[in-house]
Enzyme design. Structure first.
Site, PDB file in Angstrom:
ATOM      1  N   SER A 279       0.803  -1.229   0.000  1.00 11.31           N
ATOM      2  CA  SER A 279       0.000   0.000   0.000  1.00 11.31           C
ATOM      3  C   SER A 279       0.835   1.279   0.000  1.00 11.31           C
ATOM      4  O   SER A 279       0.503   2.214  -0.747  1.00 11.31           O
ATOM      5  CB  SER A 279      -0.968  -0.001   1.191  1.00 11.31           C
TER       6      SER A 279
ATOM      7  N   THR B 287      -5.556  -2.748   8.681  1.00  9.57           N
ATOM      8  CA  THR B 287      -5.528  -4.139   8.235  1.00  9.57           C
ATOM      9  C   THR B 287      -5.383  -5.076   9.430  1.00  9.57           C
ATOM     10  O   THR B 287      -5.467  -4.636  10.586  1.00  9.57           O
ATOM     11  CB  THR B 287      -4.450  -4.337   7.133  1.00  9.57           C
TER      12      THR B 287
ATOM     13  N   LYS C 231      -9.121  -4.596  12.046  1.00 11.39           N
ATOM     14  CA  LYS C 231     -10.274  -4.107  11.267  1.00 11.39           C
ATOM     15  C   LYS C 231     -11.569  -4.031  12.079  1.00 11.39           C
ATOM     16  O   LYS C 231     -12.472  -3.270  11.736  1.00 11.39           O
ATOM     17  CB  LYS C 231     -10.508  -5.001  10.041  1.00 11.39           C
TER      18      LYS C 231
ATOM     19  N   ASP D 235     -13.051  -3.299   0.807  1.00 13.20           N
ATOM     20  CA  ASP D 235     -12.607  -4.609   0.303  1.00 13.20           C
ATOM     21  C   ASP D 235     -13.615  -5.196  -0.694  1.00 13.20           C
ATOM     22  O   ASP D 235     -13.246  -5.666  -1.772  1.00 13.20           O
ATOM     23  CB  ASP D 235     -12.412  -5.594   1.465  1.00 13.20           C
TER      24      ASP D 235
ATOM     25  N   GLY E 178     -15.160 -20.308   0.977  1.00 13.38           N
ATOM     26  CA  GLY E 178     -14.459 -19.630   2.077  1.00 13.38           C
ATOM     27  C   GLY E 178     -15.398 -18.629   2.727  1.00 13.38           C
ATOM     28  O   GLY E 178     -16.189 -17.975   2.029  1.00 13.38           O
TER      29      GLY E 178
ATOM     30  N   TYR F   8      -3.549 -13.306  -4.325  1.00 14.75           N
ATOM     31  CA  TYR F   8      -2.776 -12.559  -5.330  1.00 14.75           C
ATOM     32  C   TYR F   8      -1.306 -12.954  -5.381  1.00 14.75           C
ATOM     33  O   TYR F   8      -0.536 -12.406  -6.155  1.00 14.75           O
ATOM     34  CB  TYR F   8      -2.914 -11.048  -5.113  1.00 14.75           C
TER      35      TYR F   8
HETATM   36  P1  NAP Z   1      -9.449 -15.667   6.942  1.00 13.01           P
HETATM   37  O1  NAP Z   1     -10.404 -14.731   7.574  1.00 13.01           O
HETATM   38  O2  NAP Z   1      -8.402 -16.315   7.763  1.00 13.01           O
HETATM   39  O3  NAP Z   1     -10.321 -16.834   6.209  1.00 13.01           O
HETATM   40  C1  NAP Z   1      -9.696 -17.917   5.585  1.00 13.01           C
HETATM   41  C2  NAP Z   1     -10.738 -18.791   4.872  1.00 13.01           C
HETATM   42  O4  NAP Z   1     -10.039 -19.828   4.146  1.00 13.01           O
HETATM   43  C3  NAP Z   1     -11.713 -19.492   5.819  1.00 13.01           C
HETATM   44  O5  NAP Z   1     -12.953 -19.618   5.186  1.00 13.01           O
HETATM   45  C4  NAP Z   1     -11.044 -20.864   5.983  1.00 13.01           C
HETATM   46  O6  NAP Z   1     -11.953 -21.905   6.307  1.00 13.01           O
HETATM   47  C5  NAP Z   1     -10.522 -21.101   4.576  1.00 13.01           C
HETATM   48  N1  NAP Z   1      -9.401 -22.053   4.531  1.00 13.01           N
HETATM   49  C6  NAP Z   1      -8.121 -21.813   4.896  1.00 13.01           C
HETATM   50  N2  NAP Z   1      -7.386 -22.934   4.712  1.00 13.01           N
HETATM   51  C7  NAP Z   1      -8.227 -23.886   4.242  1.00 13.01           C
HETATM   52  C8  NAP Z   1      -8.069 -25.247   3.855  1.00 13.01           C
HETATM   53  N3  NAP Z   1      -6.883 -25.851   3.907  1.00 13.01           N
HETATM   54  N4  NAP Z   1      -9.149 -25.932   3.398  1.00 13.01           N
HETATM   55  C9  NAP Z   1     -10.347 -25.317   3.326  1.00 13.01           C
HETATM   56  N5  NAP Z   1     -10.564 -24.024   3.685  1.00 13.01           N
HETATM   57  C10 NAP Z   1      -9.522 -23.325   4.124  1.00 13.01           C
HETATM   58  O7  NAP Z   1      -8.666 -14.951   5.732  1.00 13.01           O
HETATM   59  P2  NAP Z   1      -9.147 -13.739   4.787  1.00 13.01           P
HETATM   60  O8  NAP Z   1      -8.677 -12.463   5.363  1.00 13.01           O
HETATM   61  O9  NAP Z   1     -10.580 -13.927   4.486  1.00 13.01           O
HETATM   62  O10 NAP Z   1      -8.228 -14.001   3.489  1.00 13.01           O
HETATM   63  C11 NAP Z   1      -8.408 -15.142   2.663  1.00 13.01           C
HETATM   64  C12 NAP Z   1      -7.430 -15.080   1.485  1.00 13.01           C
HETATM   65  O11 NAP Z   1      -7.727 -13.931   0.703  1.00 13.01           O
HETATM   66  C13 NAP Z   1      -5.956 -14.925   1.895  1.00 13.01           C
HETATM   67  O12 NAP Z   1      -5.178 -15.696   1.009  1.00 13.01           O
HETATM   68  C14 NAP Z   1      -5.660 -13.462   1.682  1.00 13.01           C
HETATM   69  O13 NAP Z   1      -4.312 -13.206   1.347  1.00 13.01           O
HETATM   70  C15 NAP Z   1      -6.565 -13.149   0.486  1.00 13.01           C
HETATM   71  N6  NAP Z   1      -6.991 -11.737   0.452  1.00 13.01           N
HETATM   72  C16 NAP Z   1      -6.804 -11.050  -0.704  1.00 13.01           C
HETATM   73  C17 NAP Z   1      -7.212  -9.729  -0.794  1.00 13.01           C
HETATM   74  C18 NAP Z   1      -6.986  -8.969  -2.063  1.00 13.01           C
HETATM   75  O14 NAP Z   1      -7.007  -7.719  -2.011  1.00 13.01           O
HETATM   76  N7  NAP Z   1      -6.843  -9.626  -3.198  1.00 13.01           N
HETATM   77  C19 NAP Z   1      -7.826  -9.111   0.316  1.00 13.01           C
HETATM   78  C20 NAP Z   1      -8.026  -9.856   1.489  1.00 13.01           C
HETATM   79  C21 NAP Z   1      -7.595 -11.177   1.547  1.00 13.01           C
HETATM   80  P3  NAP Z   1     -12.381 -22.194   7.845  1.00 13.01           P
HETATM   81  O15 NAP Z   1     -13.428 -21.160   8.168  1.00 13.01           O
HETATM   82  O16 NAP Z   1     -12.914 -23.566   7.823  1.00 13.01           O
HETATM   83  O17 NAP Z   1     -11.139 -22.035   8.684  1.00 13.01           O
END
Ligand code: NAP
Length: 288
Positions: free
Chosen positions: A23, A68, A72, A108, A133, A231
């Site tokens: 950022s 972040t 949040k 977001d 997810g 990403y």
């Molecule tokens: P989070 O709140 O920790 O949620 C993670 C999610 O992934 C949960 O639904 C979790 O399931 C699931 N998960 C993780 N490992 C798994 C596995 N081995 N098998 C099945 N499900 C699994 O994380 P978040 O903040 O939502 O972020 C999720 C992803 O999005 C990350 O990779 C992050 O880097 C990316 N992201 C990208 C952006 C962007 O701007 N492009 C923004 C935010 C996040 P459970 O509920 O069962 O644990």
């Protein structure tokens, strides 16, 4: 390095840890391109010190902040006002400070939608979504989609209770458009077949586990738009397989850029240079 004065408008990212954040270079490039006397910098802060640091910053020449992980939700306690979308999501990633008053937003979900609409050419209104997810990002995306008129939002998660809670919240607080999908291939196929867009909101496929996929590839058909919010790598295994099947794909880098673009617009009222911001982020995310 730009020289700073007492007139320089400050923008701050609060989080912990912030080692790999893109950022600051992205926003500082936008300020430079628009010849603005503004500066964006990261501040790592513990949860215990969040309130004191935020209150101190609010008394300085700060125009806005990003927030972040892990702050949040906690940051909302310290704000004067909340945008209704952020209030419903229950998390804030952007704060605008005007005349000493702070207002919290969540860009977001909007960032995801901007990226999806630009890169796939569709409008989310009336479309059917399948989201895998149900963590923080899925929550912001699915709730913003409901606000923006998505016809249907299917939610599928490893931990079923989280999908049930999120679907109930969307249906009760926004519109009755969310439904839970049991996390097995038979149920996924039945509901995915009627959808326009699949969105991976899990961390599956993220570096270093780059050969993993959140859904079986047999469920992808070429009419389905496949978006992945991961990403790093820029093109996940899911996106590579989808592309090979002829599906339009939407990589996660666009959401990363557009959540920043939306924050920039809220702070300054100006349109930032999106193309240059995207190029900068692409340079900074090395793995492909
Ligand atoms: P989070 O709140 O920790 O949620 C993670 C999610 O992934 C949960 O639904 C979790 O399931 C699931 N998960 C993780 N490992 C798994 C596995 N081995 N098998 C099945 N499900 C699994 O994380 P978040 O903040 O939502 O972020 C999720 C992803 O999005 C990350 O990779 C992050 O880097 C990316 N992201 C990208 C952006 C962007 O701007 N492009 C923004 C935010 C996040 P459970 O509920 O069962 O644990």
């Amino acid at each position: 390095m730009k020289s700073l004065t007492t007139k320089t408008k400050l923008y701050v990212l609060l989080g912990n840890p912030l080692g790999h954040t893109v950022s600051p270079p992205m926003h500082n490039l936008a300020f430079e391109k628009l010849s603005m006397d503004s500066c964006y910098f990261p501040v790592e802060v513990s949860t215990d010190n969040l309130g004191a640091v935020f209150k101190g910053l609010s008394k300085m020449n700060v125009g806005g902040l990003n927030v972040t992980i892990p702050h949040k939700i906690k940051i909302m306690e310290f704000l004067n006002e909340l945008d209704p979308v952020a209030a419903t999501i229950g998390a804030v990633n952007t704060i605008r400070i005007e005349n000493g008053k702070s207002k919290g937003f969540n860009t977001d979900g909007e960032g995801f939608i901007q990226s999806l609409e630009e890169e796939s050419g569709i409008s989310v209104k009336g479309k059917r979504f399948f989201i895998i997810g149900c963590g923080g990002a899925a929550r912001a995306i699915s709730m913003t989609l409901a606000f923006k008129g998505a016809e249907k939002i299917y939610l599928c998660n490893r931990t079923a209770e989280k999908a049930e809670r999120l679907a109930a919240e969307i249906n009760n607080k926004i519109r009755p458009c969310a439904e839970v999908v049991i996390n097995d291939q038979t149920h996924q196929k039945k509901d995915l077949d009627g959808c326009d867009v699949l969105v991976n909101c899990t961390s599956i496929g993220m570096h270093p586990n780059i050969s993993t996929m959140p859904i079986d590839e047999s469920l992808l058909r070429k009419e389905l738009i496949v978006a992945d919010i991961v990403y790093n790598p820029r093109e996940t295994k899911l996106l590579q397989v989808a592309k090979a099947k002829g599906c339009p794909i939407v990589p996660g880098i666009g959401m990363l850029v557009y959540q920043g673009v939306e924050a920039f617009k809220l702070w300054t009222g100006l349109q930032p240079p999106v193309k240059e911001m995207r190029e900068k982020v692409q340079q900074l995310i090395h793995t492909t």
